[in-house]
Design an enzyme around this catalytic site. Structure first.
Site, PDB file in Angstrom:
ATOM      1  N   PHE A  66      49.976 -43.842  83.905  1.00 55.36           N
ATOM      2  CA  PHE A  66      50.603 -45.103  83.499  1.00 55.36           C
ATOM      3  C   PHE A  66      52.029 -44.918  82.972  1.00 55.36           C
ATOM      4  O   PHE A  66      52.664 -45.857  82.528  1.00 55.36           O
ATOM      5  CB  PHE A  66      49.720 -45.829  82.472  1.00 55.36           C
ATOM      6  CG  PHE A  66      48.518 -46.533  83.081  1.00 55.36           C
ATOM      7  CD1 PHE A  66      48.297 -46.557  84.453  1.00 55.36           C
ATOM      8  CD2 PHE A  66      47.588 -47.179  82.254  1.00 55.36           C
ATOM      9  CE1 PHE A  66      47.188 -47.207  85.002  1.00 55.36           C
ATOM     10  CE2 PHE A  66      46.483 -47.839  82.802  1.00 55.36           C
ATOM     11  CZ  PHE A  66      46.280 -47.853  84.169  1.00 55.36           C
ATOM     12  N   ASP A 313      43.845 -42.242  91.143  1.00 57.07           N
ATOM     13  CA  ASP A 313      45.073 -41.456  90.967  1.00 57.07           C
ATOM     14  C   ASP A 313      46.291 -42.384  91.010  1.00 57.07           C
ATOM     15  O   ASP A 313      47.325 -42.048  91.586  1.00 57.07           O
ATOM     16  CB  ASP A 313      45.186 -40.338  92.012  1.00 57.07           C
ATOM     17  CG  ASP A 313      46.281 -39.335  91.662  1.00 57.07           C
ATOM     18  OD1 ASP A 313      46.742 -39.318  90.504  1.00 57.07           O
ATOM     19  OD2 ASP A 313      46.691 -38.556  92.559  1.00 57.07           O
TER      20      ASP A 313
END
Length: 448
Positions: A66, A313
């Site tokens: 993130f 992912d």
């Protein structure tokens, strides 16, 4: 103001290998009751008729990037966690290769502090291993941290663990689950040099799976597994991309007893090397999307339980970065909003059952990481729940993409199913492309 209780009526519950019609009563953060028919006992119950839609446990995504702190031009915990709940992912485990990297207890705490303020989904973080931070690794609280992440192939910064002695010491010393990215660096460098000699920096993208080859993956995966067997470490191998690697894993014992487990990502189940022509660097991932035979092998191993988990992912980059020539375009792409709809599309194509999707995306991550009271629809568990309409088509376009980077490898795709409602800890957080401004997310805890 949310009612103290929410009653979801007339829903098809997908849980633990079966689908059954029933009602679910949520009280506060938890599932209070599951039954064929439940009546509201007081007026202070929000009754919601699901009209035969499917109810899934919230997805637990065990591998996301993130990008916060330090790379927030690509993404933030806030933007990507919102995209995640829109995609039915109610809990995520984020990777340590941010800037600065999550390789000290202090940096780990800083990420927990950011998520506590801004995350829309439940959260945990992996701690990063390096060639020289064993002392910090040994301070990690296994009840609070999902796992230790080791890059045994290319990585950013100093996170490549390439000292065999250090590696063995880490494997022998930690009680944490060790999650690994396996690609052999020497093999990749040799392959890259060969193609650079021929093409310079602008290598045709179709050669990505030749550079980050089957051999590079297999050498690294087999070494990691050998070391895990030697030391007794608990090993989880991320994002398998080759059929050959699947032979390294077993389906002979239940997941809860396995010491060596594997994951496959949505993009390796969806795309093949034939898609490079149309998608270019937008499907450039490490490890690379490979052949149809590899994709077929991954599906086979997923369905026969040699592969335990489906993850994303999720790794966004800006459009500007992705539009570079091969050697300058970073690997990775955003996926959390579209992973579950993509797998539901595979259900429509009769590749996988709904029960198996739930097993691989919800139940198994919870079992594998020992996540407390999540991943199942059970009385006494947190009410992380996702309502799905299997017959409500929508197309992915730039107006409904929620990632900060503003693009998706699925752009232009039409999905037959949509996520209509997402509950996080009993609170309705998302409904039909609308978010509710609620702070319902919690830090994940682990039953260890």
């Amino acid at each position: 103001m949310q009612a103290k209780q929410t009653l979801i009526k007339n829903v098809k519950i997908v849980n633990e290998g079966s689908i059954f019609d029933g009602d679910i009563l949520i009280e506060g953060e938890y599932i209070k009751e599951i039954n064929e028919s439940i009546s509201a006992k007081t007026s202070d119950v929000h009754v919601f008729d699901a009209e035969g839609q499917y109810l899934l446990p919230g997805v637990i995504d065990d591998q996301v990037h993130f990008r916060e702190p330090g790379l927030t031009q690509k993404a933030t915990i806030e933007t990507e966690s919102r995209a995640a709940i829109a995609g039915g992912i109610t809990s995520f485990i984020e990777m340590p290769n941010t800037n600065p990297q999550t390789t000290t207890i202090e940096k780990l705490q800083e990420k927990f502090d950011i998520a506590a303020k801004t995350s829309a989904a439940n959260y945990s973080f992996m701690f990063g291993g390096t060639n020289d931070n064993l002392e910090e690794i040994l301070k990690v609280d296994p009840k609070q941290v999902a796992a230790l992440k080791l890059f045994l192939g290319s990585s950013t910064g100093n996170m490549l663990v390439d000292n065999p002695e250090v590696l063995e010491k880490i494997f022998s010393s930690t009680k944490l689950l060790i999650a690994v990215h396996c690609e052999d660096e020497a093999t990749i460098k040799a392959n890259l040099a060969k193609y650079q000699e021929e093409f310079g920096e602008d290598i045709p993208i179709k050669h990505h799976p030749d550079i980050r080859s089957e051999e590079a993956c297999y050498i690294s995966s087999s070494k990691a597994i050998e070391l895990a067997k030697k030391t007794g470490a608990r090993l989880h191998v991320f994002h398998l991309s080759t059929a050959k690697e699947t032979s390294l894993f077993s389906n002979k014992i239940p997941l809860k007893d396995k010491k060596i487990t594997a994951e496959v990502c949505v993009h390796h189940l969806w795309f093949t090397d034939k898609d490079y022509e149309e998608k270019g660097t937008f499907i450039k991932w490490n490890p690379a999307v490979k052949s149809q035979a590899d994709k077929d092998g991954l599906w086979k191993a997923l369905l026969d339980d040699r592969i335990d988990v489906i993850a994303t992912d999720h790794a966004p980059h800006t459009l500007e970065e992705k539009n570079n020539v091969y050697t300058k375009a970073p690997s990775g792409g955003p996926l959390v909003q579209h992973a579950l709809p993509a797998m539901l599309e595979m259900y429509h194509r009769e590749k996988i059952s709904l029960e198996k999707i739930v097993e691989k995306m919800c139940h198994n991550p919870a079992i594998l990481f020992q996540v407390e009271k999540r991943g199942f629809i059970k009385e006494g568990y947190f009410a992380d729940l996702v309502l799905v309409d299997l017959h409500h088509p929508w197309s992915v376009n730039k107006d409904n993409i929620l990632y900060k980077c503003g693009w998706s490898p699925f752009q232009g795709a039409t999905f037959r199913s949509r996520i209509t409602h997402t509950f996080v800890n009993g609170t309705l957080a998302y409904k039909n492309f609308k978010f509710y401004d609620v702070k319902a997310a919690k830090q994940l805890t682990f039953d260890r």
